[in-house]
Design a protein around this motif. Structure first.
Motif, short mmCIF file in Angstrom:
data_model
loop_
_atom_site.label_atom_id
_atom_site.label_comp_id
_atom_site.label_asym_id
_atom_site.label_seq_id
_atom_site.Cartn_x
_atom_site.Cartn_y
_atom_site.Cartn_z
N ILE A 221 7.62 -5.92 7.30
CA ILE A 221 7.15 -6.58 6.07
C ILE A 221 6.58 -5.55 5.09
N ILE A 222 5.83 -4.57 5.62
CA ILE A 222 5.28 -3.52 4.77
C ILE A 222 6.40 -2.72 4.11
N MET A 223 7.40 -2.35 4.90
CA MET A 223 8.52 -1.56 4.37
C MET A 223 9.32 -2.38 3.35
N PHE A 224 9.44 -3.68 3.59
CA PHE A 224 10.10 -4.57 2.63
C PHE A 224 9.36 -4.54 1.29
N SER A 225 8.02 -4.58 1.36
CA SER A 225 7.23 -4.56 0.13
C SER A 225 7.44 -3.25 -0.63
N MET A 226 7.63 -2.16 0.10
CA MET A 226 7.92 -0.89 -0.56
C MET A 226 9.29 -0.90 -1.20
N LYS B 285 3.58 -7.99 -7.81
CA LYS B 285 2.19 -7.56 -7.96
C LYS B 285 1.32 -7.94 -6.76
N ILE B 286 1.81 -8.88 -5.95
CA ILE B 286 1.07 -9.31 -4.76
C ILE B 286 1.32 -8.38 -3.57
N MET B 287 2.47 -7.70 -3.58
CA MET B 287 2.93 -6.97 -2.40
C MET B 287 2.02 -5.80 -1.97
N PRO B 288 1.36 -5.06 -2.89
CA PRO B 288 0.46 -4.01 -2.40
C PRO B 288 -0.64 -4.55 -1.48
N GLY B 289 -1.16 -5.73 -1.81
CA GLY B 289 -2.17 -6.35 -0.96
C GLY B 289 -1.62 -6.72 0.40
N VAL B 290 -0.37 -7.20 0.43
CA VAL B 290 0.30 -7.53 1.69
C VAL B 290 0.43 -6.27 2.55
N ALA B 291 0.79 -5.14 1.90
CA ALA B 291 0.94 -3.87 2.61
C ALA B 291 -0.39 -3.42 3.21
N VAL B 292 -1.49 -3.59 2.47
CA VAL B 292 -2.81 -3.19 2.96
C VAL B 292 -3.21 -4.03 4.18
N LEU B 293 -3.02 -5.34 4.09
CA LEU B 293 -3.34 -6.22 5.23
C LEU B 293 -2.49 -5.86 6.44
N GLY B 294 -1.21 -5.57 6.19
CA GLY B 294 -0.31 -5.17 7.28
C GLY B 294 -0.78 -3.89 7.94
N LEU B 295 -1.16 -2.91 7.13
CA LEU B 295 -1.64 -1.63 7.67
C LEU B 295 -2.90 -1.85 8.51
N ALA B 296 -3.82 -2.67 8.01
CA ALA B 296 -5.05 -2.96 8.75
C ALA B 296 -4.73 -3.58 10.11
N CYS B 297 -3.73 -4.45 10.15
CA CYS B 297 -3.31 -5.07 11.41
C CYS B 297 -2.71 -4.05 12.37
N VAL B 298 -1.90 -3.13 11.84
CA VAL B 298 -1.29 -2.09 12.68
C VAL B 298 -2.37 -1.21 13.31
#
Length: 333
Positions: free
Chosen positions: A58-63, A208-221
């Motif tokens: 999901i993080i890579m998709f957002s990138m 514009k929402i996706m950076p936040g999704v990436a941050v939450l994903g990273l925190a989970c990892v």
């Protein structure tokens, strides 16, 4: 939508605080993030596909949603950058690890683990950091892909060279399939959607929402790593943390220096610094816990696990510093 965009911006502005907070809470309550390591299925080449794999995808998709054809045209025109990145990856971190084992007089098991981390390719987390700090995402994904493709040859070769003939076995196909599943396909899908829908207003609002999704994903990892490995962190004393801190920090500095030496722009210098400094310590942890030769030195797996967590936290801090610098520069422009 506006509320989600504000939340995304807040998460991006305070990435390091969010990630470190999750890491600390998970260290105290490991079960909280245990779900991240839940195995969903095993793929055709025997890779364990977990909830973490989905999160990384999901993080890579957002990138991928931020990439354009122009990014890849520029990358294709400068294969020199990728070559410099690959050389930096497999020269700086392995020899830096070797030097630190001598300077710090590390015990054999810890030394072996640090060298193993240094000889691994760049990790997916480095792509996330490049994305969050205004780096060159296409260059970052290219570097990670090339260093991973080279790793079945370079990782065993460098470990053998620097760790007194130690032999480890890395299967090429599972690693390549893993990076295709969790990096290449999600990035390609995001890129395709951006190519097809990038000019639509609703799509740009969603981006514009996706950076936040990436941050939450990273925190989970990061939480998942702390959940599975956190109990082992303090088993071998402070020397592990000193070694990991120096290896990682000097890797960032030398990586940035390598980019400066060959005249890269700011975005690429940031990217190569992060790519060099952040290793695939998850792969190192897996090798140290599953390869027979490491069973006699359990400390090697511990330093790999500490590296896995610290690289994500330090990368988040560095990305935050770069982003804060850009913000300050814009205010004073």
């Amino acid at each position: 939508m506006k509320a989600l965009q504000k939340l995304s911006k807040w998460l991006s502005d305070y990435t390091s605080i969010v990630v470190i907070a999750i890491a600390v809470v998970t260290f105290i309550v490991p079960g909280m993030m245990g779900w991240v390591n839940h195995q969903l299925f095993t793929d055709p080449v025997s890779n364990k596909f977990t909830s973490q794999s989905i999160i990384i995808g999901i993080i890579m998709f957002s990138m991928g949603l931020t990439l354009t054809t122009q990014d890849f045209k520029i990358l294709a025109q400068r294969p020199f950058d990728i070559c410099v990145g690959a050389l930096a990856q497999y020269l700086i971190m392995p020899f830096l690890a070797f030097a630190l084992t001598k300077v710090l007089h590390l015990p054999a098991g810890i030394a072996l683990g640090l060298i193993l981390v240094g000889c691994c390719p760049g990790g997916v987390s480095s792509n996330i950091m490049s994305y969050l700090c205004g780096g060159d995402v296409a260059f970052s994904v290219g570097m990670t892909t090339v260093s991973t493709i080279l790793s079945p040859i370079m990782t065993p070769l460098m470990v053998s060279l620097l760790a007194s003939g130690t032999n480890i076995s890395i299967k090429a196909l599972p690693m390549l399939v893993s990076i295709v599943e969790t990096v290449i396909l999600p990035v390609a899908l995001g890129f395709l959607l951006n190519y097809l829908l990038g000019k639509k207003k609703m799509f740009s609002e969603l981006q514009k929402i996706m950076p936040g999704v990436a941050v939450l994903g990273l925190a989970c990892v990061v939480g998942g790593v702390v959940s599975s490995q956190g109990a082992k962190f303090f088993q071998s004393g402070a020397v592990i943390f000193v070694a990991v801190f120096l290896h990682n920090g000097l890797g960032y500095l030398l990586g940035y220096g390598a980019g400066k030496l060959v005249g890269m722009n700011i975005a690429k210098k940031r990217t190569i610094a992060i790519e060099v400094g952040m290793q695939n310590a998850g792969l190192a942890t897996n090798l140290a816990t599953t390869t027979a030769q490491f069973s006699a030195t359990p400390e090697s797996a511990i330093i790999c696990a500490v590296s896995c967590t610290w690289h994500s936290i330090s990368g988040t801090l560095l990305a935050g510093m770069f982003a804060a610098y850009d913000k300050h520069k814009q205010k004073n422009a």
